[in-house]
Design a protein around this motif. Structure first.
Motif, mmCIF file in Angstrom:
data_model
loop_
_atom_site.group_PDB
_atom_site.id
_atom_site.type_symbol
_atom_site.label_atom_id
_atom_site.label_comp_id
_atom_site.label_asym_id
_atom_site.label_seq_id
_atom_site.Cartn_x
_atom_site.Cartn_y
_atom_site.Cartn_z
ATOM 1 N N VAL A 1 0.897 3.302 2.355
ATOM 2 C CA VAL A 1 2.201 2.630 2.439
ATOM 3 C C VAL A 1 3.065 3.277 3.518
ATOM 4 O O VAL A 1 3.790 2.589 4.251
ATOM 5 N N ARG A 2 2.972 4.595 3.634
ATOM 6 C CA ARG A 2 3.745 5.277 4.676
ATOM 7 C C ARG A 2 3.287 4.837 6.071
ATOM 8 O O ARG A 2 4.104 4.601 6.966
ATOM 9 N N PHE A 3 1.981 4.725 6.257
ATOM 10 C CA PHE A 3 1.459 4.266 7.549
ATOM 11 C C PHE A 3 1.904 2.833 7.831
ATOM 12 O O PHE A 3 2.328 2.505 8.946
ATOM 13 N N ARG A 4 1.827 1.980 6.817
ATOM 14 C CA ARG A 4 2.260 0.591 6.986
ATOM 15 C C ARG A 4 3.740 0.531 7.347
ATOM 16 O O ARG A 4 4.161 -0.274 8.186
ATOM 17 N N GLN A 5 4.540 1.378 6.716
ATOM 18 C CA GLN A 5 5.973 1.406 7.005
ATOM 19 C C GLN A 5 6.231 1.786 8.461
ATOM 20 O O GLN A 5 7.098 1.200 9.128
ATOM 21 N N THR A 6 5.464 2.759 8.974
ATOM 22 C CA THR A 6 5.614 3.175 10.369
ATOM 23 C C THR A 6 5.281 2.030 11.320
ATOM 24 O O THR A 6 5.999 1.773 12.299
ATOM 25 N N SER B 1 14.640 -3.639 4.104
ATOM 26 C CA SER B 1 15.007 -3.353 5.487
ATOM 27 C C SER B 1 13.823 -2.673 6.166
ATOM 28 O O SER B 1 12.742 -3.246 6.246
ATOM 29 N N ASP B 2 13.994 -1.429 6.627
ATOM 30 C CA ASP B 2 12.883 -0.749 7.284
ATOM 31 C C ASP B 2 12.242 0.302 6.382
ATOM 32 O O ASP B 2 11.511 1.174 6.844
ATOM 33 N N VAL B 3 12.522 0.223 5.081
ATOM 34 C CA VAL B 3 11.945 1.161 4.110
ATOM 35 C C VAL B 3 11.062 0.388 3.141
ATOM 36 O O VAL B 3 11.433 -0.685 2.664
ATOM 37 N N SER B 4 9.887 0.942 2.849
ATOM 38 C CA SER B 4 8.950 0.294 1.928
ATOM 39 C C SER B 4 8.721 1.184 0.716
ATOM 40 O O SER B 4 8.562 2.401 0.843
ATOM 41 N N THR B 5 8.712 0.570 -0.457
ATOM 42 C CA THR B 5 8.392 1.286 -1.690
ATOM 43 C C THR B 5 7.222 0.581 -2.358
ATOM 44 O O THR B 5 6.886 -0.558 -2.020
ATOM 45 N N TRP B 6 6.601 1.252 -3.316
ATOM 46 C CA TRP B 6 5.461 0.637 -3.990
ATOM 47 C C TRP B 6 5.452 1.022 -5.459
ATOM 48 O O TRP B 6 6.075 1.989 -5.886
#
Length: 242
Positions: free
Chosen positions: A170-175, A223-228
């Motif tokens: 998820v962190r990579f996808r967010q980047t 926005s530009d932050v992703s959570t899971w």
């Protein structure tokens, strides 16, 4: 007596499954060789069997690189092995010969998996590998060795590992998503062209979100932050991930 001490030392050094396999490798009519070499060989063989089952399952799930295997060869080998095992057990319960037949089947399965990994393109052949795994597990289950239990034990720490893997994904996808949405100094027509050029990245991010949702991982973009979060498969209630 020395031979009694030898037996006790042997039993202390072997797990129940290793000892069962050791017994299967010895004829009940023959003298038993309680040696370090014998226990090491049984342990090595059990590890090889479990490794094949794990690799075959990974191939079936698409987690192991590989194209098609020679299905006709494996189906034929499976049929021959079933006959060989039945004949061996009917021959005064010749378990060493039965185990050798199953090990030979595993050898052929590993050889096909290795060949498939060298040619990763093309359709996969999960059905025949599934049949091999089913037969191997059933054989060892019948003699008191549960490969499924070994798989569960090996994966006892998997929830924590899964959490870490999903977190990194998820962190990579967010980047990637932030890069695709970043305006930088572009404006107007330049900004429109930039978004068009990066559209494929956003579509890939959306596709990944949908794919993970099908496996019980829900990603939310704010926005530009992703959570899971993980979904409970029984109720689909979320379990917080991050």
């Amino acid at each position: 007596m020395p031979w009694m001490r030898q037996k006790k030392d042997f039993l202390r050094s072997a797990s129940p499954d290793v000892f069962r396999l050791f017994c299967l490798r010895s004829s009940y009519r023959s003298a038993v060789d309680y040696s370090d070499g014998a226990i090491l060989e049984a342990r090595r063989l059990l590890h090889a069997v479990a490794a094949f089952v794990e690799d075959a399952r990974a191939y079936m799930r698409g987690q192991l690189a590989g194209g098609p295997v020679r299905e006709d060869v494996l189906w034929d080998r499976l049929g021959r092995t079933k006959g060989a095992v039945q004949a061996a057990l009917a021959d005064d319960f010749n378990t060493p010969r039965a185990v050798d037949a199953v090990v030979e089947l595993i050898h052929h399965g590993n050889r096909e998996l290795k060949a498939a990994a060298e040619e990763p393109r093309g359709p996969r052949s999960p059905a025949v590998l599934g049949a091999l795994v089913s037969f191997v597990e059933q054989f060892f289950e019948t003699v008191g060795i549960s490969l499924a239990e070994r798989q569960r034990a090996a994966g006892a720490g998997s929830p924590a590992a899964l959490h870490s893997v999903v977190e990194e994904l998820v962190r990579f996808r967010q980047t990637v998503r932030r890069f695709a949405l970043a305006a930088g100094e572009a404006a107007g027509e330049a900004r429109r062209r930039q978004l068009q050029e990066r559209r494929a990245l956003l579509e890939a991010c959306d596709a990944l979100r949908r794919d993970l949702s099908a496996h019980g991982v829900r990603i939310k973009d704010r926005s530009d932050v992703s959570t899971w979060e993980l979904l409970d498969p029984r109720t689909e209630d979320p379990k917080a991930g991050r």
